[in-house]
Design a protein around this motif. Structure first.
Motif, mmCIF file in Angstrom:
data_model
loop_
_atom_site.group_PDB
_atom_site.id
_atom_site.type_symbol
_atom_site.label_atom_id
_atom_site.label_comp_id
_atom_site.label_asym_id
_atom_site.label_seq_id
_atom_site.Cartn_x
_atom_site.Cartn_y
_atom_site.Cartn_z
ATOM 1 N N GLN A 1 -3.382 83.650 -30.419
ATOM 2 C CA GLN A 1 -3.380 82.614 -31.461
ATOM 3 C C GLN A 1 -3.020 83.135 -32.839
ATOM 4 N N ALA A 2 -3.472 84.328 -33.153
ATOM 5 C CA ALA A 2 -3.197 84.832 -34.501
ATOM 6 C C ALA A 2 -1.916 85.648 -34.537
ATOM 7 N N LEU B 1 -7.709 85.925 -27.323
ATOM 8 C CA LEU B 1 -7.441 84.726 -28.128
ATOM 9 C C LEU B 1 -6.837 85.119 -29.467
ATOM 10 N N TRP B 2 -7.378 86.174 -30.052
ATOM 11 C CA TRP B 2 -6.847 86.656 -31.337
ATOM 12 C C TRP B 2 -5.372 86.995 -31.202
ATOM 13 N N GLY C 1 -7.726 75.603 -33.333
ATOM 14 C CA GLY C 1 -7.268 76.941 -33.676
ATOM 15 C C GLY C 1 -8.163 78.044 -33.153
ATOM 16 N N LEU C 2 -7.841 79.247 -33.621
ATOM 17 C CA LEU C 2 -8.608 80.426 -33.226
ATOM 18 C C LEU C 2 -10.065 80.260 -33.642
ATOM 19 N N GLY D 1 -12.208 87.129 -26.476
ATOM 20 C CA GLY D 1 -12.021 86.852 -27.906
ATOM 21 C C GLY D 1 -10.794 87.576 -28.442
ATOM 22 N N ALA E 1 -8.639 74.973 -28.307
ATOM 23 C CA ALA E 1 -7.972 76.038 -29.056
ATOM 24 C C ALA E 1 -6.712 75.527 -29.741
ATOM 25 N N LEU F 1 -21.083 90.583 -22.147
ATOM 26 C CA LEU F 1 -20.722 90.299 -23.542
ATOM 27 C C LEU F 1 -19.409 90.987 -23.900
ATOM 28 N N LEU G 1 -16.413 79.915 -27.881
ATOM 29 C CA LEU G 1 -16.712 81.100 -27.080
ATOM 30 C C LEU G 1 -18.069 81.684 -27.489
ATOM 31 N N ALA H 1 -21.321 82.298 -25.294
ATOM 32 C CA ALA H 1 -21.887 83.643 -25.204
ATOM 33 C C ALA H 1 -23.387 83.593 -25.510
ATOM 34 N N ALA I 1 -11.777 78.050 -31.225
ATOM 35 C CA ALA I 1 -11.864 78.699 -29.919
ATOM 36 C C ALA I 1 -12.969 79.757 -29.925
ATOM 37 N N LEU I 2 -12.972 80.583 -30.990
ATOM 38 C CA LEU I 2 -13.981 81.644 -31.057
ATOM 39 C C LEU I 2 -15.377 81.049 -31.228
ATOM 40 N N MET J 1 -4.281 79.829 -36.226
ATOM 41 C CA MET J 1 -5.586 80.189 -36.773
ATOM 42 C C MET J 1 -6.483 78.963 -36.933
ATOM 43 N N LEU K 1 -16.635 88.989 -22.587
ATOM 44 C CA LEU K 1 -16.402 87.811 -23.426
ATOM 45 C C LEU K 1 -15.708 88.226 -24.725
#
Lengths: 385, 626
Positions: free
Chosen positions: B44-45, B40-41, A285-286, B37, A281, B30, A293, A297, A289-290, A252, B33
């Protein structure tokens, strides 16, 4: 019409304000700031990848600065002038592609770049932008009826297939497909009837199995690896597995700046180029990364905003083409490092290390800004420049 | 106006279609993309824990560490085997674009042989791209420095440091200390230590016998490694147990002196007859033990194993010879024990013994006349011992020889030592052949089937001198602790009556010091005391009747047909300290060739070991501190 008044006002400013200073003020500075932020993410990531600024980060910053100047210069060039030069640019792109096939430098089993002085140019990158320009120019004058005419659509289809074929011959499957997709996006946005659009798409898809036969072994291996990456953990699937391990172990909140074990212990291949996102990342972490991203975007979103706000078809289509180009970079790169699609050396715009990619990206943004700055100009009868 | 309106309408329509489609396109992008995401969740999570473990697996590498091998020291603490740094150049294929180019560049700095290149290429094919392949071991300091300086031109080449075995005494100690070599495939399954790169195993001699002690116990270390396996840092360490030093009884200086003195085919063994410690054991030719540690070439191996001079074989422990007249004490003792003769009983020697239609010659063709036991030993009368053997029987003689360490396992710390052969009636019958009295007669003078090592002859002499069942051995201390066997009391009595032994010793004294003794040339200078010994000259070919009648001269025949010369001795006579056995292949005469050499050897031994203290841990500890 509530939107009419500002629309008119802008038109007026556009008509009157041909002065460079006026144009300068119309440059979307917030977007420039956004690009700066993305480049800064790249700077930080490359700092980590190079164990300090010397290896990559400093060059990255320098190139971005140079690109910024170039971008702003292009932004001030009249979009109609650019439109008129579109076919010439396309021809140049094709010429360079032919040149790279004849005299290009070989890298990883493909001829991809040519040296121009100190600069390494990848004509396939440039070609994508030139194609967007040429297609936008083709559809600019086309009426709704003309767009419905199949014969009218044949030349632009050829305009897409010729560079695709040349890029495929290098061979560089990934970039060829991306080139085709940019063309498709412009076709779609130009209002080509859906069934004709699907017909063309279907026709190209029909060629795909034949194309697979002509793929190089390493490309086939790439596709096969994607289907089952664990089958050869030390061979072709190694990169994907190591990338996912790096991503996942980042968790995370990440391991912290310069603390990524996967990246710093060299388990990640090409961490300063193709796998830079994995670096980010793993270390941030997340969340990091987000955030990255999301920034990318926003860049894509801005491209579409420029398209919607433009009053001429050339600008709209060019903006969509350029936006799609950025989107495809981002999507293919991140999908690749997350193991969602086969690995194919696509860099992350403004973040990955690489001079040629940075310059072509900034050239694209320059054109996008020119569209934005000149969004209200009238095509048709040329007005005083 | 209408036209313009139509135009405007068409334009509007175009704009509306564009807006609709571009919006769809943009939202689609979008969405994609967003999909990234979610990926990645997920990675990574949700699956973070799994990948964290994998990342740890990646970077952690548990490795065994080789403990330092113990040293081998001589009785004075001089180093006979030790470890030396070994600079190795290894190649990580992954780190170079062009393996051949890298190797060529390396070859310009450190020339590589054709067979080395072949081996390297084979290793590269067999291993993964990130596993280092040894390019060259044992780089000199200069070579290592040159490689380091030229590192930019040598992508993929790394310098690695290991350890190798060094033998300062080289050839002189090779037969005793032995050598180490990489473990064979079948060894690797045992101790995890054997799987370590660069590990060496004792293959011969003391290195092999004491291998478990010298080797130590394997340690383990947890390391952080990078993708190519290079160590970044150490995380956790469990030290192994280093090997222990072994001190042996050999005196390096004496060994070197004897080896310098003897020629090919000559073997000398020197023992401390009080406790059985081997002081020197010279066998010519020898070999360089360090060659094995580096990996021996096939050519070298073939040369050594097929050579007629057998450099790899320690002739002191593995050379087999008929003892000849040096064996006569055994026959005499067996006869005394069997009471088949009294020590003062005389046997008449006319120069030959006729038995069962065969004539057995004495070396003295004119005959010795009437001889008793002491005289028979002194003049080495063959007829006397033919008669003794005939009266006593082969099995009694064999039993006596076994008690004196011949034909039995002596337990010396040199694996592969031969027991030798002491024939008995049963042994002969097991071969499907009958044993005749004639055979017994021949064996009475140490000829026939006897196959004895110089070591067992020295052992016999030591036992004659002390009356104790001393066994030849090398180990004085292990890890600084003295081992049993260095005091005379550690060895039990042979159980031979002192009266009988005294007759042997007096006979042997007379051989050297008596009037008419066979080895007057072996007399010691007075200050060393007196020497007692026994000569032996052993035919290696049958002498035909015709040759005998023409006046056989052993020195005039081809070298390999000449008799072997032997001599066993101990000194001083009244207080025995050292026992010696000398075998000179084709030396013709024990008295003229072997005895003077034994004399020299004993003088050398007295000189070098004067005042040598009994083994003590102190000395080893001192050597270690140095």
């Amino acid at each position: 019409m509530s939107g009419a008044a500002p629309y008119e006002r802008r038109l007026l400013i556009g008509d009157r304000g041909n002065g460079l200073l006026r144009k300068f003020w119309r440059v979307p500075w917030l977007f420039v700031l956004l690009l700066g932020a993305v480049a800064a993410v790249g700077y930080v990531a490359l700092w980590s990848a190079g164990n300090g600024p010397e290896a990559y980060a400093q060059k990255h910053a320098f190139r971005f600065g140079f690109g910024l100047v170039m971008m702003l210069s292009i932004a001030l060039v009249d979009i109609r002038l650019i439109a008129r030069a579109a076919y010439a640019g396309y021809a140049l792109g094709i010429a360079l592609l032919v040149l790279v096939l004849l005299h290009g430098n070989v890298g990883k089993g493909a001829q991809r770049w040519i040296d121009i002085g100190p600069l390494q140019l990848q004509p396939s990158e440039l070609m994508k932008i030139m194609l967007a320009l040429a297609l936008a120019a083709w559809f600019q004058r086309a009426s709704w009826e003309k767009v419905g005419n199949l014969l009218f659509l044949l030349p632009p289809v050829a305009m897409i297939l010729v560079p695709m074929g040349l890029i495929l011959k290098q061979p560089n499957l990934g970039t060829a497909l991306i080139t085709g997709m940019i063309g498709a996006a412009i076709f779609f946005s130009a209002g080509v009837r859906l069934w004709k659009f699907l017909l063309i798409l279907g026709g190209v898809a029909g060629i795909a199995p034949i194309a697979y036969e002509h793929l190089r072994d390493y490309q086939k291996a790439r596709i096969n690896t994607f289907l089952d990456p664990e089958s050869d953990p030390l061979g072709a699937g190694y990169n994907i597995i190591q990338s996912k391990i790096a991503l996942g172990s980042g968790g995370m909140w990440g391991k912290g700046f310069m603390q990524g074990t996967q990246g710093h212990l060299n388990f990640l291949p090409e961490k300063q180029t193709d796998f830079i996102f994995t670096m980010i990342a793993e270390e941030f972490g997340l969340v990091g990364a987000l955030a990255t991203l999301a920034l990318l975007a926003l860049v894509v979103i801005f491209c579409f905003v420029v398209a919607f706000r433009c009053r001429h078809q050339f600008g709209r289509l060019l903006a969509v083409g350029l936006g799609t180009n950025i989107f495809l970079y981002v999507f293919v790169n991140i999908a690749m490092v997350t193991g969602s699609i086969p690995v194919g050396g696509v860099p992350l715009p403004l973040i990955s290390h690489g001079g040629s990619a940075m310059l072509t990206t900034m050239l694209g943004f320059g054109l996008l800004m020119s569209v934005h700055v000149h969004r209200d100009v009238e095509f048709g009868e040329p007005r005083g420049r | 106006m209408i036209l313009e309106k139509n135009l405007r309408r068409a334009e509007d329509r175009q704009r509306r279609v564009f807006t609709r489609r571009a919006l769809g396109l943009g939202l689609g992008q979008l969405g994609l993309l967003g999909f990234l995401g979610s990926r990645l969740w997920r990675i990574q999570a949700e699956e973070g824990e799994k990948y964290r473990t994998l990342a740890e697996d990646n970077r952690m590498s548990a490795r065994y560490t080789a403990p330092a091998r113990g040293r081998i020291l001589d009785r004075n603490g001089r180093v006979l085997a030790e470890n030396r740094l070994n600079w190795r150049a290894v190649l990580v294929t992954e780190q170079t674009n062009d393996v051949r180019q890298t190797l060529e560049a390396f070859s310009r700095i450190v020339p590589l042989q054709e067979h080395e290149l072949a081996r390297i290429e084979r290793d590269i094919r067999r291993r993964r791209r990130f596993v280092p392949v040894t390019v060259r071991e044992f780089l000199s300091w200069e070579e290592m420095a040159k490689v380091e300086v030229n590192a930019p031109d040598l992508p993929g080449i790394l310098i690695d440091v290991g350890s190798t075995r060094q033998y300062p005494e080289r050839e002189d100690m090779a037969h005793i200390v032995g050598y180490v070599a990489p473990p064979a495939e079948r060894d690797i399954e045992g101790d995890p230590l054997f799987g370590l790169p660069g590990i060496r195993l004792g293959r011969a001699g003391v290195e092999r016998f004491h291998d478990p002690v010298l080797r130590g116990r394997v340690g383990a270390v947890e390391l952080e490694v990078n993708a190519v396996g290079r160590v970044i840092r150490e995380l956790n360490r469990r030290d192994g147990v280093p090997g222990q030093d072994v001190q042996i009884s050999v005196e390096a200086g004496l060994q070197r002196a004897l080896r310098a003195r003897v020629t090919e085919g000559t073997t000398v063994v020197v023992m401390d007859c009080r406790n059985g410690e081997v002081l020197a054991m010279a066998s010519q030719p020898s070999f360089d033990p360090e060659v094995f540690a580096a990996g021996i070439s096939t050519q070298q191996w073939r040369d050594w194993t097929t050579s007629r001079s057998t450099p790899l074989i320690n002739k002191a422990t593995n050379g087999l010879y008929a003892p000849g007249s040096t064996f006569k004490m055994m026959v005499a003792l067996a006869a005394l024990e069997a009471k088949s003769i009294g020590p003062l009983d005389r046997v008449f020697c006319p120069g030959h013994l006729d038995f069962g239609g065969n004539r057995f010659h004495c070396h003295q063709r004119r005959g010795h006349g009437g001889v008793d036991m002491r005289t028979a030993l002194k003049v080495s009368c063959d007829v006397y011992f033919y008669e003794l053997a005939r009266r006593t029987g082969i099995d009694q003689i064999a039993a006596m020889a076994n008690r004196f360490g011949m034909g039995v396992d002596l337990g010396i710390e040199i694996p592969g030592t031969r027991r030798g052969l002491v024939p008995t009636r049963a042994w002969r019958q097991s071969k499907g052949k009958p044993w005749s009295i004639g055979d017994t007669i021949v064996h009475g003078i140490g000829q026939g089937f006897y196959q004895l090592t110089p070591l067992s002859l020295a052992t016999m002499t030591a036992r004659l001198a002390t009356g104790r069942a001393v066994e030849p051995h090398l180990t004085r201390s292990v890890g600084g602790r003295a081992v049993a066997g260095s005091r005379p009391e550690d060895w039990p009595s042979l159980g031979i009556p002192e009266r009988d032994l005294k007759i042997m010793r007096e006979g042997m004294w007379a051989v050297v010091n008596g009037a008419g003794g066979t080895a007057a040339g072996a007399r010691l200078p007075g200050k060393y005391g007196t020497l007692a010994g026994k000569t032996g000259s052993v035919q290696v070919r049958r002498v035909t009747r015709q040759q005998r009648e023409n006046g056989f001269n052993a020195e005039r025949v081809r070298r390999e047909w000449r008799p072997n010369a032997l001599f066993v001795a101990y000194a001083p006579y009244d207080n025995p300290q050292y026992a010696v056995s000398v075998v000179v292949e084709h030396g013709v005469s024990g008295a003229r060739t072997a005895a003077p050499l034994a004399r020299e050897v004993l003088i050398e031994t007295f000189e070098r070991l004067r005042g040598t203290a009994p083994p003590d841990a102190q000395r080893v500890a001192e050597a270690e501190r140095r």
